[in-house]
Write an enzyme that holds these catalytic residues in place. Sequence first.
Site, PDB file in Angstrom:
ATOM      1  N   ILE A  60       0.842  -1.196   0.000  1.00 31.48           N
ATOM      2  CA  ILE A  60       0.000   0.000   0.000  1.00 31.48           C
ATOM      3  C   ILE A  60       0.879   1.249   0.000  1.00 31.48           C
ATOM      4  O   ILE A  60       1.972   1.253   0.562  1.00 31.48           O
ATOM      5  CB  ILE A  60      -0.967  -0.023   1.217  1.00 31.48           C
ATOM      6  CG1 ILE A  60      -2.080   0.993   1.047  1.00 31.48           C
ATOM      7  CG2 ILE A  60      -0.212   0.119   2.533  1.00 31.48           C
ATOM      8  CD1 ILE A  60      -3.259   0.773   1.993  1.00 31.48           C
ATOM      9  N   CYS A  61       0.383   2.276  -0.685  1.00 32.99           N
ATOM     10  CA  CYS A  61       1.045   3.586  -0.684  1.00 32.99           C
ATOM     11  C   CYS A  61      -0.045   4.621  -0.463  1.00 32.99           C
ATOM     12  O   CYS A  61      -1.020   4.345   0.224  1.00 32.99           O
ATOM     13  CB  CYS A  61       1.839   3.801  -1.976  1.00 32.99           C
ATOM     14  SG  CYS A  61       0.834   3.843  -3.474  1.00 32.99           S
ATOM     15  N   ALA A  62       0.098   5.799  -1.024  1.00 36.75           N
ATOM     16  CA  ALA A  62      -0.915   6.839  -0.839  1.00 36.75           C
ATOM     17  C   ALA A  62      -2.128   6.609  -1.729  1.00 36.75           C
ATOM     18  O   ALA A  62      -3.268   6.680  -1.280  1.00 36.75           O
ATOM     19  CB  ALA A  62      -0.321   8.217  -1.094  1.00 36.75           C
ATOM     20  N   THR A  88      -3.763   4.150   0.731  1.00 37.07           N
ATOM     21  CA  THR A  88      -4.200   4.624   2.041  1.00 37.07           C
ATOM     22  C   THR A  88      -5.335   5.632   1.899  1.00 37.07           C
ATOM     23  O   THR A  88      -6.244   5.662   2.739  1.00 37.07           O
ATOM     24  CB  THR A  88      -3.013   5.240   2.815  1.00 37.07           C
ATOM     25  OG1 THR A  88      -1.966   4.257   2.897  1.00 37.07           O
ATOM     26  CG2 THR A  88      -3.406   5.642   4.223  1.00 37.07           C
TER      27      THR A  88
END
Length: 107
Positions: A60-62, A88
């Site tokens: 997961i990232c932004a 996220t």
Amino acid sequence: MSEVVVDAFAAAHADGAFVLDVREPYEYVGGHVPGARLMPVGHVPAHLQDLPRDERIYVICASGNRSRGVTDLLRRAGFDAYSVIGGTSGWIGSGRPVVAGQHPNAA
């Protein structure tokens, strides 16, 4: 590309899935998925040995862009990895909880 929607990720997370957050530390401190392990994208290639090979990894990232690249790298290295679509931001937008500040699993 191996991707998973936030709802499917949330179900896996509830079952104790391994979550790899590939954002930068300042982003992670601002709010992350509970239990997510921080490993900024630039650190992943040198730390593959620190990741589990016996379980699925949810990356997961932004928003999902960085996590797709890391997922590709992990899959080429033999990991069972999936990128979380929407990252996220999608997790937060769906009303799910985040943790702010440092976390014991932070690298």
